[in-house]
Design a protein around this motif. Structure first.
Motif, short mmCIF file in Angstrom:
data_model
loop_
_atom_site.label_atom_id
_atom_site.label_comp_id
_atom_site.label_asym_id
_atom_site.label_seq_id
_atom_site.Cartn_x
_atom_site.Cartn_y
_atom_site.Cartn_z
N ALA A 213 0.72 -1.32 -0.09
CA ALA A 213 0.06 0.02 0.11
C ALA A 213 1.04 1.33 -0.07
CB ALA A 213 -0.98 -0.08 1.23
N ALA A 214 2.10 1.20 0.88
CA ALA A 214 2.93 2.18 0.78
C ALA A 214 3.40 2.89 -0.53
CB ALA A 214 4.04 2.25 1.90
N LEU A 215 4.07 1.73 -1.35
CA LEU A 215 4.32 1.65 -2.48
C LEU A 215 3.45 2.24 -3.63
CD1 LEU A 215 6.64 -1.69 -2.98
CD2 LEU A 215 7.41 0.88 -2.49
N GLU A 216 2.20 1.66 -3.36
CA GLU A 216 0.98 2.10 -4.45
C GLU A 216 0.84 3.52 -4.19
OE1 GLU A 216 -2.02 -0.49 -3.46
OE2 GLU A 216 -1.14 -2.05 -4.81
N ALA A 217 0.62 4.09 -3.00
CA ALA A 217 0.66 5.28 -2.75
C ALA A 217 1.64 6.24 -3.23
CB ALA A 217 0.53 5.86 -1.15
N LYS A 218 3.03 5.84 -3.22
CA LYS A 218 4.04 6.65 -3.69
C LYS A 218 4.16 6.62 -5.29
CE LYS A 218 9.13 6.94 -3.65
NZ LYS A 218 10.60 6.28 -3.15
N LYS A 219 3.49 5.68 -5.80
CA LYS A 219 3.25 5.61 -7.23
C LYS A 219 2.36 6.50 -7.93
CE LYS A 219 3.25 4.03 -11.37
NZ LYS A 219 4.59 3.97 -12.40
N ARG A 220 1.38 6.56 -7.02
CA ARG A 220 0.25 7.50 -7.40
C ARG A 220 0.49 8.99 -7.14
NH1 ARG A 220 -2.97 3.75 -4.42
NH2 ARG A 220 -2.94 5.17 -2.54
N ARG A 221 1.31 9.37 -6.11
CA ARG A 221 1.72 10.68 -6.02
C ARG A 221 2.76 11.01 -7.13
NH1 ARG A 221 1.23 15.73 -4.56
NH2 ARG A 221 3.39 16.76 -3.92
N LEU A 222 3.67 10.12 -7.55
CA LEU A 222 4.56 10.31 -8.44
C LEU A 222 3.89 10.61 -10.03
CD1 LEU A 222 7.70 10.71 -8.91
CD2 LEU A 222 7.47 8.29 -9.50
N ALA A 223 2.73 9.70 -10.05
CA ALA A 223 1.87 9.93 -11.13
C ALA A 223 1.29 11.26 -11.22
CB ALA A 223 1.07 9.04 -11.22
N ASP A 224 0.95 11.62 -10.11
CA ASP A 224 0.18 13.05 -10.20
C ASP A 224 1.21 14.02 -10.40
OD1 ASP A 224 -2.08 14.61 -9.08
OD2 ASP A 224 -0.50 15.41 -7.74
N LEU A 225 2.31 13.86 -9.90
CA LEU A 225 3.48 15.32 -10.23
C LEU A 225 3.77 15.00 -11.51
CD1 LEU A 225 5.43 14.90 -6.99
CD2 LEU A 225 3.85 16.64 -7.69
N THR A 226 3.87 13.79 -12.24
CA THR A 226 4.12 14.00 -13.80
C THR A 226 3.15 14.43 -14.58
OG1 THR A 226 3.70 11.52 -13.56
CG2 THR A 226 6.02 12.36 -13.08
N ALA A 227 1.95 13.86 -14.10
CA ALA A 227 0.73 14.18 -15.28
C ALA A 227 0.36 15.67 -14.94
CB ALA A 227 -0.51 13.20 -14.82
N LEU A 228 0.32 16.40 -13.97
CA LEU A 228 0.20 17.73 -13.62
C LEU A 228 1.08 18.38 -13.17
CD1 LEU A 228 -3.59 17.51 -12.27
CD2 LEU A 228 -2.92 17.89 -14.44
N SER A 229 1.57 19.64 -13.85
CA SER A 229 2.44 20.32 -13.55
C SER A 229 1.99 21.42 -12.76
CB SER A 229 3.15 21.09 -14.68
OG SER A 229 3.77 20.04 -15.54
N THR A 230 3.04 22.20 -11.76
CA THR A 230 2.58 22.91 -10.77
C THR A 230 3.16 24.37 -11.15
OG1 THR A 230 2.49 21.29 -8.87
CG2 THR A 230 2.61 23.75 -8.36
N ILE A 231 2.35 25.25 -11.21
CA ILE A 231 2.80 26.66 -11.54
C ILE A 231 2.47 27.65 -10.49
CG2 ILE A 231 2.78 28.70 -13.13
CD1 ILE A 231 1.86 26.63 -15.43
#
Length: 322
Positions: A213-231
């Motif tokens: 579950a911890a690895l999956e949460a880290k994967k979702r967080r990384l996918a969110d950062l790569t899919a949506l950029s922050t300005i």
């Protein structure tokens, strides 16, 4: 003797005939065996590659030279469009109307398929500013930044990228391994035959599922950062001062910092005094009254108790003797 002499030539002729038959049979069998071996060697050679593996064909001229390894299969795809990159940026724009420019910036983000992650605005007569956090798709990151610069006069722009391709690949491998461990734990749990084994396997399975579950949460967080950029967007009014990220140094900077610390300390002292003043009034007045009454009582007692002065005793009158 005569019988032996007559049978001798016949035996010799029979032996020669038998040898001729055997030699003819051997000659006819040898070509068929050689042809079978040659016909079987070709498919075997066609079904083996340079390493002797079955089922792999080797194209003409594709064989590696001695000492050269084939790294084509293990070579990673290094194209830019195949890499995982996190885009982050910040832009400062001076505008005439902060509220209107903030609404336009939010519209730009939503039109691009993103959303507003934060919105903080300050409006007064001296200075007005707004800070917005926009999340936009990575594919439209550059175009959105360029469009935000047209809201007014751009004063600062900063764009950063972070390549997380290796981290993503490593995380995928760890996820696959952890999922396999969870599945094996579940199979072992279903085959448990004693209570002690059941308790031990349940504990181990719970630990493995928590790690997964911890690895999956880290994967979702990384996918969110790569899919949506922050300005991070900062909109300044006509009279607003730009915040300086670099700290000042030197004598004047030290004097300014010391004065600010003195003012802050004085403010803290006054705040504490203001908080204690009501308690001092409520508790201090009765205490002072009690002390005053006690001292007054002591003075009265001292005045009431008087000690008579010490006087010498009267001397007896002298007697005359006749």
């Amino acid at each position: 003797m005569n019988r032996i002499d007559r049978r001798g030539p016949a035996a010799i002729m029979g032996a020669l005939a038998l040898a001729a038959v055997l030699s003819a049979t051997g000659c006819s069998a040898k070509p068929s065996r050689d042809s079978a071996e040659s016909s079987g060697a070709a498919p075997a050679a066609a079904g083996l590659d340079q390493k002797g593996g079955p089922g792999q064909q080797v194209a003409p001229g594709a064989a590696n030279k001695p000492g050269q390894q084939d790294t084509t299969a293990n070579k990673a795809d290094l194209r830019v469009d195949q890499r995982t990159i996190i885009y982050t940026g910040s832009i400062t724009v001076r505008v005439e109307n902060v509220d209107e420019a903030g609404s336009r910036a939010a519209t730009i983000a939503t039109t691009a398929g993103g959303f507003v992650g934060g919105d903080e605005r300050t409006s007064n007569t001296s200075s007005s500013r707004a800070k917005l956090v926009l999340r936009v798709p990575a594919a439209k990151f550059a175009s959105v930044v360029d469009e935000l610069a047209t809201l007014g006069r751009q004063e600062r722009r900063n764009i950063e990228t972070q390549d997380v391709t290796e981290e993503t690949l490593d995380l995928d491998a760890r996820l696959a391994t952890q999922r396999a461990r969870v599945e094996s734990g579940r199979r072992l749990l279903s085959q448990a035959k004693s209570l002690s084994d059941l308790v031990m396997l349940e504990s181990e399975l719970a630990k493995r599922e928590a790690d997964l579950a911890a690895l999956e949460a880290k994967k979702r967080r990384l996918a969110d950062l790569t899919a949506l950029s922050t300005i991070d967007v900062v909109l300044l009014g006509p009279k607003a001062e730009q915040e300086d990220d670099e700290p000042d140094t030197g004598f004047l900077a030290g004097l300014k910092g010391g004065w600010a610390a003195l003012v802050a300390s004085a403010g803290v002292l006054l705040t504490v005094l203001g908080a204690l003043l009501p308690w001092l009034v409520v508790l201090g007045v009765p205490v002072v009254g009690i002390i005053w009454l006690a001292r007054r009582g002591q003075r009265r007692r001292r005045a009431a108790v008087t000690v008579p002065p010490l006087t010498p005793p009267a001397s007896a009158a002298p007697t005359s003797k006749d």
